[in-house]
Design a protein around this motif. Structure first.
Motif, PDB file in Angstrom:
ATOM      1  N   GLY A 613       0.800  -1.221   0.000  1.00 36.71           N
ATOM      2  CA  GLY A 613       0.000   0.000   0.000  1.00 36.71           C
ATOM      3  C   GLY A 613       0.837   1.279   0.000  1.00 36.71           C
ATOM      4  O   GLY A 613       2.069   1.245  -0.022  1.00 36.71           O
ATOM      5  N   LEU A 614       0.146   2.386   0.002  1.00 38.93           N
ATOM      6  CA  LEU A 614       0.803   3.694   0.011  1.00 38.93           C
ATOM      7  C   LEU A 614       1.442   3.954   1.367  1.00 38.93           C
ATOM      8  O   LEU A 614       0.884   3.574   2.405  1.00 38.93           O
ATOM      9  CB  LEU A 614      -0.220   4.790  -0.312  1.00 38.93           C
ATOM     10  N   ARG A 615       2.605   4.614   1.364  1.00 39.53           N
ATOM     11  CA  ARG A 615       3.327   4.899   2.604  1.00 39.53           C
ATOM     12  C   ARG A 615       3.827   6.343   2.561  1.00 39.53           C
ATOM     13  O   ARG A 615       4.565   6.728   1.644  1.00 39.53           O
ATOM     14  CB  ARG A 615       4.497   3.933   2.800  1.00 39.53           C
ATOM     15  N   TYR A 616       3.395   7.101   3.555  1.00 40.55           N
ATOM     16  CA  TYR A 616       3.819   8.494   3.671  1.00 40.55           C
ATOM     17  C   TYR A 616       4.298   8.742   5.100  1.00 40.55           C
ATOM     18  O   TYR A 616       3.660   8.303   6.065  1.00 40.55           O
ATOM     19  CB  TYR A 616       2.659   9.435   3.350  1.00 40.55           C
ATOM     20  N   PRO A 617       5.398   9.479   5.265  1.00 37.48           N
ATOM     21  CA  PRO A 617       5.942   9.678   6.614  1.00 37.48           C
ATOM     22  C   PRO A 617       5.195  10.740   7.408  1.00 37.48           C
ATOM     23  O   PRO A 617       4.702  11.731   6.865  1.00 37.48           O
ATOM     24  CB  PRO A 617       7.381  10.127   6.334  1.00 37.48           C
ATOM     25  N   ARG A 618       5.118  10.516   8.708  1.00 32.97           N
ATOM     26  CA  ARG A 618       4.626  11.500   9.654  1.00 32.97           C
ATOM     27  C   ARG A 618       5.215  11.159  11.012  1.00 32.97           C
ATOM     28  O   ARG A 618       5.817  10.091  11.194  1.00 32.97           O
ATOM     29  CB  ARG A 618       3.100  11.564   9.688  1.00 32.97           C
ATOM     30  N   LEU A 619       5.071  12.047  11.961  1.00 31.85           N
ATOM     31  CA  LEU A 619       5.566  11.796  13.307  1.00 31.85           C
ATOM     32  C   LEU A 619       4.423  11.360  14.213  1.00 31.85           C
ATOM     33  O   LEU A 619       3.290  11.844  14.087  1.00 31.85           O
ATOM     34  CB  LEU A 619       6.230  13.047  13.880  1.00 31.85           C
ATOM     35  N   GLU A 620       4.742  10.471  15.123  1.00 30.23           N
ATOM     36  CA  GLU A 620       3.763   9.961  16.088  1.00 30.23           C
ATOM     37  C   GLU A 620       4.360  10.077  17.488  1.00 30.23           C
ATOM     38  O   GLU A 620       5.540   9.777  17.691  1.00 30.23           O
ATOM     39  CB  GLU A 620       3.448   8.507  15.755  1.00 30.23           C
ATOM     40  N   ARG A 621       3.553  10.510  18.427  1.00 32.06           N
ATOM     41  CA  ARG A 621       4.035  10.669  19.803  1.00 32.06           C
ATOM     42  C   ARG A 621       4.420   9.320  20.417  1.00 32.06           C
ATOM     43  O   ARG A 621       3.761   8.306  20.188  1.00 32.06           O
ATOM     44  CB  ARG A 621       2.954  11.308  20.678  1.00 32.06           C
ATOM     45  N   VAL A 622       5.500   9.348  21.174  1.00 32.44           N
ATOM     46  CA  VAL A 622       5.913   8.188  21.953  1.00 32.44           C
ATOM     47  C   VAL A 622       5.260   8.326  23.324  1.00 32.44           C
ATOM     48  O   VAL A 622       5.535   9.283  24.063  1.00 32.44           O
ATOM     49  CB  VAL A 622       7.445   8.118  22.085  1.00 32.44           C
ATOM     50  N   ALA A 623       4.397   7.406  23.653  1.00 28.80           N
ATOM     51  CA  ALA A 623       3.620   7.499  24.896  1.00 28.80           C
ATOM     52  C   ALA A 623       4.541   7.573  26.118  1.00 28.80           C
ATOM     53  O   ALA A 623       5.561   6.887  26.197  1.00 28.80           O
ATOM     54  CB  ALA A 623       2.691   6.287  25.026  1.00 28.80           C
ATOM     55  N   GLY A 624       4.158   8.443  27.056  1.00 29.79           N
ATOM     56  CA  GLY A 624       4.868   8.544  28.315  1.00 29.79           C
ATOM     57  C   GLY A 624       6.157   9.337  28.270  1.00 29.79           C
ATOM     58  O   GLY A 624       6.920   9.322  29.243  1.00 29.79           O
ATOM     59  N   THR A 625       6.423  10.040  27.169  1.00 30.15           N
ATOM     60  CA  THR A 625       7.652  10.830  27.039  1.00 30.15           C
ATOM     61  C   THR A 625       7.323  12.311  27.016  1.00 30.15           C
ATOM     62  O   THR A 625       6.185  12.717  26.743  1.00 30.15           O
ATOM     63  CB  THR A 625       8.426  10.463  25.761  1.00 30.15           C
ATOM     64  N   LYS A 626       8.345  13.116  27.271  1.00 32.12           N
ATOM     65  CA  LYS A 626       8.179  14.564  27.235  1.00 32.12           C
ATOM     66  C   LYS A 626       8.194  15.054  25.792  1.00 32.12           C
ATOM     67  O   LYS A 626       9.020  14.612  24.995  1.00 32.12           O
ATOM     68  CB  LYS A 626       9.307  15.243  28.021  1.00 32.12           C
ATOM     69  N   ASP A 627       7.303  15.958  25.448  1.00 29.07           N
ATOM     70  CA  ASP A 627       7.233  16.517  24.103  1.00 29.07           C
ATOM     71  C   ASP A 627       8.195  17.701  24.010  1.00 29.07           C
ATOM     72  O   ASP A 627       7.821  18.846  24.282  1.00 29.07           O
ATOM     73  CB  ASP A 627       5.803  16.948  23.771  1.00 29.07           C
ATOM     74  N   ARG A 628       9.435  17.419  23.653  1.00 29.71           N
ATOM     75  CA  ARG A 628      10.418  18.497  23.541  1.00 29.71           C
ATOM     76  C   ARG A 628      10.270  19.286  22.241  1.00 29.71           C
ATOM     77  O   ARG A 628      10.716  20.429  22.168  1.00 29.71           O
ATOM     78  CB  ARG A 628      11.836  17.931  23.667  1.00 29.71           C
ATOM     79  N   LEU A 629       9.659  18.714  21.211  1.00 29.47           N
ATOM     80  CA  LEU A 629       9.420  19.496  19.994  1.00 29.47           C
ATOM     81  C   LEU A 629       8.515  20.684  20.284  1.00 29.47           C
ATOM     82  O   LEU A 629       8.697  21.774  19.725  1.00 29.47           O
ATOM     83  CB  LEU A 629       8.797  18.628  18.899  1.00 29.47           C
ATOM     84  N   GLU A 630       7.531  20.478  21.146  1.00 31.08           N
ATOM     85  CA  GLU A 630       6.637  21.582  21.502  1.00 31.08           C
ATOM     86  C   GLU A 630       7.432  22.731  22.113  1.00 31.08           C
ATOM     87  O   GLU A 630       7.203  23.898  21.782  1.00 31.08           O
ATOM     88  CB  GLU A 630       5.572  21.098  22.476  1.00 31.08           C
TER      89      GLU A 630
END
Length: 637
Positions: A613-630
């Motif tokens: 199938g079709l595959r496109y990249p995106r980011l997904e949060r890692v549960a239980g970790t700090k969101d440093r990108l924010e």
């Protein structure tokens, strides 16, 4: 054997050996070595840029001289190009004269960018006349003149005396523009009379580093109202409608300038001028200069703002270069003039960290949404995580690409690699930033490095050069660690995959779904292509031409290359949506996708056995970790 017979043989042997040694010595250019003295007098450079129909810049120079040998150089190693890319083939009609009489010239047979003349007795001025034949078609180079706008890149129209440091050669430039046109440049204007502009005398390095955009349709926007140090957006466009920026669009560009000031805590210019061309004809560009930048995009930048965010990191990227690349420069680029080779070993700092800050400043200012910034980062992470050329070539070696390849198109970019120090460098600096945040308990970050490294000598625009050890030392002042080993492992390593530890430390991971992000949709629209890189292993232009092929991917194993066009998909005429539908159908049916392809005059049918199938990249949060990108993307208060 008698001596009288042996001697001639020995003599011949010695002669042959001497000749071989002579031929083995490197050829020598008869160009004067650079000295410490200033060039006597002021060179007058006059450029006539009014020939829009033939796109010819006509040039005259008056050069103060003394009788005797003189060598003049045409710039070869251009700032911001990172390689020997001076457009020598477009210099034409070169003639010299003194006291009204012709003076012959010869080209140096080794350094072909050097021209030798013998100034006659009694002459104190050498007159030069020539043309810069700017490209008429894109395959000749970037288009720099159209009926509506033009760009003057001073190295293209300038000769200068050999033997002198560029900063110690004074030039007074003049420019004739089409009637009624306006212009933007970092150069200081002495006066303008009609279409004739006279600039204040300046040193050659500043002149070469201060391009000009001019146009029939022109608008100037103040991006730092009330500030002591002005920052201006100078816009030229194909038509007046493209110039119209809405107040909210102006606001995010002003925020970008404000966020840069908070990040670096300094400025290194008297005033800064963004030169911004919105055009379908004028060549696209993003090139840094110390007090300005050349930026060229499609005409819908403002008027089609809602079509997507892809490309909006261009201005913050080039603005960052005022600090990184122009004020702070790698030590290997401390050269006396524009015909001395540059050393590129630190381009992963010069360009890689600039790529990082360009995206961060775009997010902090609102040019990108946080979601858009994440999606842009996902696209970068996926691209470099799938670079097959990593198997044989470390990222560090790609800093040599502007010299090796001269930015010409290549057939197998995924395998050959090409200037990966930009965006893979961005991933390395994300790795550094998140490591600093983690080790310091969120008290310190790459922002602290930026202020410490680029914030020195506030107000000065004299370059400050640095080495790898200087970078490491500053990082250690921010947060002690074995930064040298940390960086070298990422610069010299072979993977597997891209350096994505920074993403994980930021609380995100790279995943693939069957739906493209808005950022990817925008990128496809800008490039007029459909990207199947992470499924079928290639991208395709709107006309069916294959743009790029992933080495050892599905398409590669089927024999496809970027000199082939797709004519039909499962017996239907090619369109991007038709091939997408075929990929979805193959996932359900497990039947190969059949392509009719054309290479040259030959047609053939190939089958792609791909069922994921079709595959496109995106980011997904890692549960239980700090969101440093924010935190990284949040505006600095």
């Amino acid at each position: 054997m008698p001596a009288h017979i042996r001697f001639p043989l020995a003599a011949r042997t010695a002669s042959a050996l001497a000749l071989a040694l002579a031929l083995a010595l490197p050829a020598h250019a008869d160009v004067p070595a650079v000295g410490n003295s200033a060039y006597p007098g002021t060179i007058c450079l006059t450029v006539d840029a009014t020939d829009l129909s033939q796109q010819i810049f006509r040039v005259r120079m008056s050069i103060p001289v003394q009788p005797g040998p003189l060598t003049l150089l045409y710039p070869q190693w251009l700032p911001g190009n990172h390689g020997p890319s001076g457009p020598l083939t477009q210099l034409a009609g070169l003639k010299f004269s003194a006291n009204g009489k012709p003076v012959e010239w010869t080209r140096d047979p080794v350094q072909v960018f050097a021209f030798h003349v013998n100034v006659p007795q009694g002459a104190n001025t050498l007159e030069a006349e020539y043309q810069y034949l700017s490209p008429l078609e894109g395959n000749q180079g970037r288009i720099t003149m159209t009926d509506e706008m033009l760009g003057v890149q001073w190295p293209s129209v300038t000769l200068y005396p050999a033997g002198y440091v560029a900063r110690r050669v004074t030039v007074q430039a003049n420019l004739a523009l089409p009637e009624g046109w306006q212009y933007g440049t970092a150069l200081e204007t002495a006066e303008r009379k009609g279409n004739e502009v006279r600039f204040k005398p300046t040193d050659l390095e500043t002149l070469i580093d201060s391009p000009l955009f001019a146009g029939r349709y022109f608008k100037r926007i103040d991006l730092a109202p009330g500030a002591k140090v002005p920052v201006t957006l100078n816009i030229v466009a194909d038509n007046p409608e493209a110039l119209e920026a809405k107040p909210e669009q102006v606001a995010v560009h002003r925020a970008m300038v404000q966020q840069a000031a908070k990040l670096f805590g300094s400025h290194h210019y008297d005033h800064y001028d963004f030169l911004f061309a919105l055009s379908d004809e004028f060549g696209g560009i993003g090139r840094e200069h110390h007090q300005s930048s050349e930026n060229g995009v499609k005409p819908g930048y403002f008027t089609e703002w809602n079509k997507g965010e892809a490309g909006r990191d261009l201005l913050p990227h080039e603005y960052t270069h005022s600090w990184n690349g122009k004020f702070r420069r790698p030590a290997g680029q401390d050269v006396p003039n524009f015909n001395t080779p540059l050393q590129n070993s630190l381009l992963w700092v010069y360009e890689g960290q600039t790529q990082y800050w360009g995206n961060v400043l775009a997010a902090r200012s609102g040019l990108f949404s946080q979601a858009g910034a994440r999606d842009a980062l996902a696209a970068t992470a996926a691209r470099y995580d799938n670079v097959k050329g990593r198997d044989w070539r470390a990222m560090q070696d790609t800093v040599n690409d502007p010299i090796i390849n001269g930015r010409r198109p290549i057939g197998w970019g995924n395998w050959q690699r090409s200037e990966d120090y930009y965006s893979e460098g961005q991933l390395i600096w994300l790795d550094v930033d998140t490591k600093l945040r983690e080790m310091s308990g969120e008290k310190r970050s790459l922002d602290d490095f930026a202020r410490a490294f680029y914030g020195i000598n506030d107000g000065s625009y004299l370059p400050a050069f640095y080495t790898f050890d200087d970078v490491v030392a500053t990082l250690n002042k921010v947060q002690p660690y074995d930064w040298a080993s940390f960086l070298r492992a990422r610069l010299d390593g072979h993977g597997p995959g891209a350096p994505l530890d920074g993403l994980a430390r930021a609380g995100w991971k790279l995943v693939y779904t069957d739906t493209p992000t808005d950022y990817l949709k925008s990128a496809d629209e800008r490039s007029k292509a459909t990207d199947f890189s992470y499924s079928l292993g290639f991208s395709v232009g709107q006309d069916g031409s294959i743009r790029s092929v992933v080495w050892d991917g599905v398409g590669f194993r089927a024999g496809l290359a970027a000199n082939t066009s797709i004519v039909a998909v499962n017996n239907r005429a090619y369109k991007g949506e038709v091939l997408k539908a075929a990929v979805r159908e193959a996932k359900a049916s497990h039947k190969p996708i059949e392509l009719l392809v054309k290479k040259g005059n030959n047609f053939r049918t190939i089958k792609l056995e791909y069922y994921e199938g079709l595959r496109y990249p995106r980011l997904e949060r890692v549960a239980g970790t700090k969101d440093r990108l924010e935190s990284i993307f949040a505006p600095v208060k």
